[in-house]
Design an enzyme around this catalytic site. Sequence first.
Site, short mmCIF file in Angstrom:
data_model
loop_
_atom_site.label_atom_id
_atom_site.label_comp_id
_atom_site.label_asym_id
_atom_site.label_seq_id
_atom_site.Cartn_x
_atom_site.Cartn_y
_atom_site.Cartn_z
N GLU A 186 -6.87 4.42 7.93
CA GLU A 186 -6.70 5.84 7.61
C GLU A 186 -7.95 6.40 6.94
O GLU A 186 -8.31 7.56 7.14
CB GLU A 186 -5.46 6.04 6.71
CG GLU A 186 -4.18 5.86 7.51
CD GLU A 186 -2.97 5.45 6.70
OE1 GLU A 186 -3.01 5.53 5.45
OE2 GLU A 186 -1.98 5.02 7.32
N LYS B 62 0.09 4.24 -0.40
CA LYS B 62 -0.60 5.43 0.13
C LYS B 62 -0.36 6.62 -0.82
O LYS B 62 -0.33 6.42 -2.02
CB LYS B 62 -0.16 5.72 1.56
CG LYS B 62 -0.23 4.47 2.42
CD LYS B 62 -0.08 4.73 3.88
CE LYS B 62 -0.07 3.40 4.62
NZ LYS B 62 -0.07 3.55 6.06
N GLY C 87 2.21 2.08 10.76
CA GLY C 87 3.10 3.22 10.61
C GLY C 87 3.79 3.64 11.89
O GLY C 87 4.40 4.71 11.95
N SER D 188 3.47 -2.31 10.44
CA SER D 188 4.92 -2.30 10.64
C SER D 188 5.57 -3.64 10.33
O SER D 188 6.52 -4.06 11.01
CB SER D 188 5.27 -1.83 12.06
OG SER D 188 4.76 -0.53 12.27
N ASN E 208 0.87 -1.18 0.00
CA ASN E 208 0.00 0.00 0.00
C ASN E 208 0.90 1.23 0.00
O ASN E 208 1.46 1.59 1.03
CB ASN E 208 -0.90 -0.03 1.26
CG ASN E 208 -1.75 1.22 1.38
OD1 ASN E 208 -1.84 2.01 0.45
ND2 ASN E 208 -2.37 1.39 2.54
N GLU F 167 -5.19 -5.44 10.58
CA GLU F 167 -4.22 -4.38 10.80
C GLU F 167 -4.52 -3.67 12.11
O GLU F 167 -5.36 -2.74 12.14
CB GLU F 167 -4.30 -3.35 9.66
CG GLU F 167 -4.04 -3.93 8.28
CD GLU F 167 -3.49 -2.87 7.34
OE1 GLU F 167 -2.37 -3.06 6.86
OE2 GLU F 167 -4.15 -1.85 7.14
N HIS G 52 -9.47 0.76 5.01
CA HIS G 52 -8.20 1.00 5.70
C HIS G 52 -8.44 1.96 6.88
O HIS G 52 -9.26 2.88 6.78
CB HIS G 52 -7.19 1.60 4.71
CG HIS G 52 -5.80 1.63 5.25
ND1 HIS G 52 -5.38 2.61 6.14
CD2 HIS G 52 -4.76 0.80 5.07
CE1 HIS G 52 -4.11 2.37 6.45
NE2 HIS G 52 -3.71 1.27 5.83
N GLY H 165 4.85 1.27 4.82
CA GLY H 165 6.18 1.91 4.70
C GLY H 165 7.21 1.06 3.97
O GLY H 165 7.92 1.56 3.08
C1 PEP Z 1 -0.79 0.01 6.16
O1 PEP Z 1 -0.96 1.22 6.12
O2 PEP Z 1 -1.63 -0.76 5.63
C2 PEP Z 1 0.39 -0.50 6.83
C3 PEP Z 1 0.42 -1.76 7.17
O3 PEP Z 1 1.39 0.41 7.06
P1 PEP Z 1 2.83 0.10 7.74
O4 PEP Z 1 3.36 -1.16 7.11
O5 PEP Z 1 3.65 1.30 7.37
O6 PEP Z 1 2.59 -0.04 9.19
#
Ligand code: PEP
Length: 248
Positions: free
Chosen positions: A95, A11, A171, A210, A9, A165, A93, A232
């Site tokens: 966000e 973003k 993040g 993460s 992803n 998640e 998601h 990320g």
């Molecule tokens: C995400 O936004 O779906 C995600 C898993 O981000 P990160 O890997 O940066 O935690």
Amino acid sequence: MARKIVAGNWKMNKLADEAQDLFNDVLKGADKLNCEIVICPPALYLQGFNNISKTDVNVGAQNVSAYVKGAYTGEFSAEMLRSLSIPYCIVGHSERRSLFGETDSEINEKIKNLLFNHISPIFCCGETLDQREIGIEKDVVKDQIIKALEGLKSSQIGSIVIAYEPVWAIGTGVTASTEQAQEMHAYIRKVLLEKYGEIAFEIPLLYGGSCKPSNARELFACKDIDGGLIGGASLEAASFLSIANSFS
Ligand code: PEP
């Protein structure tokens, strides 16, 4: 058994030339992987990437409208994604829920529209830290799943991918422990099994939060973790490919 998937992803990151370079690098490195890859770039790049994607490297949108068609400035529909042969779309998601006020009923509409158009939703669920601290994380996740999948038939469920998640891990650099992740994935499998039967074993359950090269192997070795949704660490080809190469 569910198929293995590692999805990236991106973003709202990468200008056009950077995005193209990253996608090319992922394509180059993806030959020897034993999982499917799904790259979810900003929507502007979807068509170009989809034209050069190949078997086992697919693209997905990060969002879609809950509406079917009409005067909804700035939106794009599931049918439009279908017209470009986009096979996946992230839905729900955290966000989108927290920053854009996306509700469970909108998520349900989006999933229905996507399935109607033969696009696989990558449905995200997960609890906040406060919810985990008071011990209601399983109730929260079950509630999100039941509401998101409301009204779907067992025959449609096989096209869905679910990403667990935990919001506190997205993040933040804090990853759920393998025990925490496996426990929730097993619970999600049980919820799906009770509601939809044996098809539950075919639904890929991805971990997100993460996930990085240093912890992917341990996470992916868990019985009910079928891959990852990577934020990320998907922004560099080397780290993303290393994660995608973490299935034993
Ligand atoms: C995400 O936004 O779906 C995600 C898993 O981000 P990160 O890997 O940066 O935690």
